[in-house]
Design an enzyme around this catalytic site. Structure first.
Site, short mmCIF file in Angstrom:
data_model
loop_
_atom_site.label_atom_id
_atom_site.label_comp_id
_atom_site.label_asym_id
_atom_site.label_seq_id
_atom_site.Cartn_x
_atom_site.Cartn_y
_atom_site.Cartn_z
N SER A 1 3.94 -2.58 10.15
CA SER A 1 5.52 -2.69 10.34
C SER A 1 6.11 -3.90 9.78
O SER A 1 6.92 -4.46 10.67
CB SER A 1 5.67 -2.34 11.87
OG SER A 1 5.23 -0.82 12.17
N GLY B 1 2.99 1.73 10.82
CA GLY B 1 4.01 2.94 10.62
C GLY B 1 4.73 3.19 11.76
O GLY B 1 5.45 3.93 12.04
N ASN C 1 0.85 -1.09 -0.12
CA ASN C 1 0.01 0.02 -0.19
C ASN C 1 0.95 1.56 0.00
O ASN C 1 1.50 1.55 1.08
CB ASN C 1 -1.05 -0.14 1.18
CG ASN C 1 -1.65 1.22 1.55
OD1 ASN C 1 -1.59 2.18 0.61
ND2 ASN C 1 -2.44 1.46 2.45
N TRP C 2 0.87 1.92 -1.10
CA TRP C 2 1.91 3.08 -1.19
C TRP C 2 1.30 4.23 -0.56
O TRP C 2 2.03 5.53 -0.55
CB TRP C 2 1.98 3.32 -2.76
CG TRP C 2 3.21 2.43 -3.18
CD1 TRP C 2 3.77 1.36 -2.90
CD2 TRP C 2 3.90 2.79 -4.54
NE1 TRP C 2 4.66 0.91 -3.61
CE2 TRP C 2 4.64 1.80 -4.70
CE3 TRP C 2 3.70 3.74 -5.59
CZ2 TRP C 2 5.68 1.60 -5.79
CZ3 TRP C 2 4.74 3.69 -6.55
CH2 TRP C 2 5.60 2.70 -6.73
N LYS C 3 0.09 4.08 -0.14
CA LYS C 3 -0.67 5.19 0.36
C LYS C 3 -0.60 6.60 -0.32
O LYS C 3 -0.44 6.47 -1.60
CB LYS C 3 0.03 5.62 1.79
CG LYS C 3 -0.09 4.35 2.75
CD LYS C 3 0.27 4.59 4.29
CE LYS C 3 0.26 3.30 4.91
NZ LYS C 3 0.12 3.35 6.38
N GLY D 1 2.78 -1.53 4.24
CA GLY D 1 3.02 0.20 3.99
C GLY D 1 4.19 0.43 3.48
O GLY D 1 4.74 0.39 2.21
N GLY D 2 4.92 1.43 4.33
CA GLY D 2 6.07 1.81 4.22
C GLY D 2 7.26 1.01 3.49
O GLY D 2 7.79 1.56 2.48
N GLU E 1 -6.78 4.34 8.11
CA GLU E 1 -6.24 5.89 7.85
C GLU E 1 -7.56 6.32 7.30
O GLU E 1 -8.20 7.43 7.64
CB GLU E 1 -5.18 5.86 7.13
CG GLU E 1 -3.90 5.61 8.02
CD GLU E 1 -2.72 5.24 6.87
OE1 GLU E 1 -2.58 5.41 5.80
OE2 GLU E 1 -1.56 4.75 7.80
N HIS F 1 -9.35 0.71 5.06
CA HIS F 1 -8.08 0.90 5.87
C HIS F 1 -8.20 1.78 7.08
O HIS F 1 -8.98 2.90 7.04
CB HIS F 1 -7.01 1.37 4.98
CG HIS F 1 -5.62 1.73 5.45
ND1 HIS F 1 -5.12 2.57 6.33
CD2 HIS F 1 -4.73 0.83 5.12
CE1 HIS F 1 -4.05 2.26 6.63
NE2 HIS F 1 -3.52 1.20 5.99
N GLU G 1 -4.70 -5.44 10.95
CA GLU G 1 -4.00 -4.50 10.92
C GLU G 1 -4.21 -3.60 12.19
O GLU G 1 -4.91 -2.98 12.29
CB GLU G 1 -3.95 -3.35 9.87
CG GLU G 1 -3.60 -4.09 8.32
CD GLU G 1 -3.06 -3.09 7.49
OE1 GLU G 1 -1.88 -3.16 6.93
OE2 GLU G 1 -3.83 -2.03 7.04
C1 PEP Z 1 -0.55 -0.26 6.40
O1 PEP Z 1 -0.86 1.00 6.40
O2 PEP Z 1 -1.58 -0.95 5.66
C2 PEP Z 1 0.64 -0.55 7.00
C3 PEP Z 1 0.60 -1.83 7.22
O3 PEP Z 1 1.45 0.36 7.04
P1 PEP Z 1 3.19 -0.01 7.47
O4 PEP Z 1 3.69 -1.36 6.91
O5 PEP Z 1 4.01 1.37 7.18
O6 PEP Z 1 3.15 -0.27 9.05
#
Ligand code: PEP
Length: 250
Positions: free
Chosen positions: A210, A170, A10-12, A231-232, A96, A94, A164
Site C-alpha cells: 500500500s 492491496g 509490480n503490475w501483477k 503494486g496497485g 501471492e 511474492h 511486504e
Molecule cells: C505488492 O503486491 O507487491 C504490493 C506491494 O501491492 P500494493 O502496493 O498494491 O499493496
C-alpha cells in the site's frame, strides 16, 4: 559506494498492450535522480516494455521464474527467457505466489539461484500474514523466510529484499513507521550475521504494501528502507512517478 535506491512496480496480472502508453507518461514525469526505477509487467509485455524503455531510466523485470532453465514445465517461464526478453530483474517469492501456488522457501531459493544463473537481479519477497502480525511473530517469520529463501552467495548486486507484510498488500493498511524500521533493521542484521556487514550494507531492502504518493515520503525516511515494491500504485504513471520521485531526496 552508496547503494542506489530503487522503486520497483509490480503490475501483477494487469496490463494489455495499450497499457504500455503509461511508459511515456512515466518517462516524462521522472525527475533526474540517482535512483533506479523498475517495472515488472505480466510476462506477455516484458519484451515490448523492454523495447519501449530502451535508453530510458526505466528497467524491466519479471514477476516470477521457474527454477529450471528450460524443459517440460507447461505455462512456466525461465529466468533465461526473461533475460532474453530484456528483463534485468525478477520478483521471486511474492506472497501471492506463496499463497496461490504454495511456493515454499526452498522453491524461492531455487528461483533466486535461477535468477542469478540468468544474470538477473532477484527481488526476494518476505513478509508475515495478518494472523502472524497479530501474534507478534513477524520477526520470527522474517528470520525463517530469509534463512530458507536466500542462497549462500547473496551480494548487493544480485539480490534485493522486499519486506511486504501480507496484510498491507492491496488493503490500504500500512504498519507504523517504527514497525517498518524495526523489521528492516532486523533484516539488515540477519543479512550481516550471515553474509557479513559489507554485504548487508549493500543489499537494498524495499518496503512493499500500500505504498502511495501520499505516504511514500514518510516511508522512505525510515532507516534501512532503500525503496519500495509497489503494486496497485505502479499501474498509473501519475501515481508511480511521484513515488519514484519521492526517492530522489533520500
Ligand atoms: C505488492 O503486491 O507487491 C504490493 C506491494 O501491492 P500494493 O502496493 O498494491 O499493496
Amino acid at each position: 559506494m552508496s547503494k542506489r535506491k530503487l522503486a520497483a512496480g509490480n503490475w501483477k496480472m494487469n496490463g494489455l498492450a495499450a497499457a504500455l502508453s503509461e511508459i511515456d507518461a512515466l518517462s516524462q514525469s521522472l525527475q533526474n535522480a540517482d535512483r533506479e526505477v523498475v517495472l515488472c509487467p505480466p510476462a506477455t509485455l516484458v519484451q515490448a516494455m523492454a523495447a519501449k524503455t530502451a535508453g530510458s531510466p526505466i528497467e524491466v523485470g519479471g514477476q516470477d521464474c521457474h527454477a529450471a532453465a528450460s524443459g517440460a514445465h507447461t505455462g512456466d517461464i525461465s529466468a533465461e527467457m526473461l533475460a532474453d526478453a530484456g528483463a534485468r530483474y525478477v520478483i521471486v517469492g511474492h506472497s501471492e505466489r506463496r499463497a496461490d501456488h504454495g511456493e515454499t522457501d526452498d522453491e524461492v531459493r531455487a528461483k533466486t539461484e535461477a535468477a542469478w544463473r540468468a544474470g538477473l537481479v532477484a527481488i526476494v519477497c518476505i513478509g508475515e500474514t495478518e494472523a502472524q502480525y497479530r501474534a507478534k511473530e513477524t520477526l520470527q517469520v522474517i528470520d525463517t523466510q530469509l534463512a530458507g529463501s536466500l542462497p549462500d552467495s547473496v551480494t548487493g548486486a544480485n539480490t534485493v529484499i522486499a519486506y511486504e507484510p501480507v496484510w498491507a498488500i492491496g488493503t490500504g493498511l500500512v504498519p507504523e513507521m517504527d514497525e517498518i524500521g524495526e523489521v528492516h533493521g532486523a533484516i539488515r542484521q540477519r543479512l550481516s550475521d550471515r553474509f557479513g556487514a559489507d554485504t548487508a550494507a549493500a543489499v537494498r531492502i524495499l518496503y512493499g504494501g500500500s505504498v502511495k504518493p501520499g505516504n511514500a515520503t514518510e516511508i522512505f525516511a525510515v532507516p534501512d528502507v532503500d525503496g519500495a515494491l509497489v503494486g496497485g500504485a505502479s499501474l498509473k504513471a501519475s501515481d508511480f512517478g511521484p513515488i519514484a520521485n519521492a526517492l530522489a531526496g533520500h
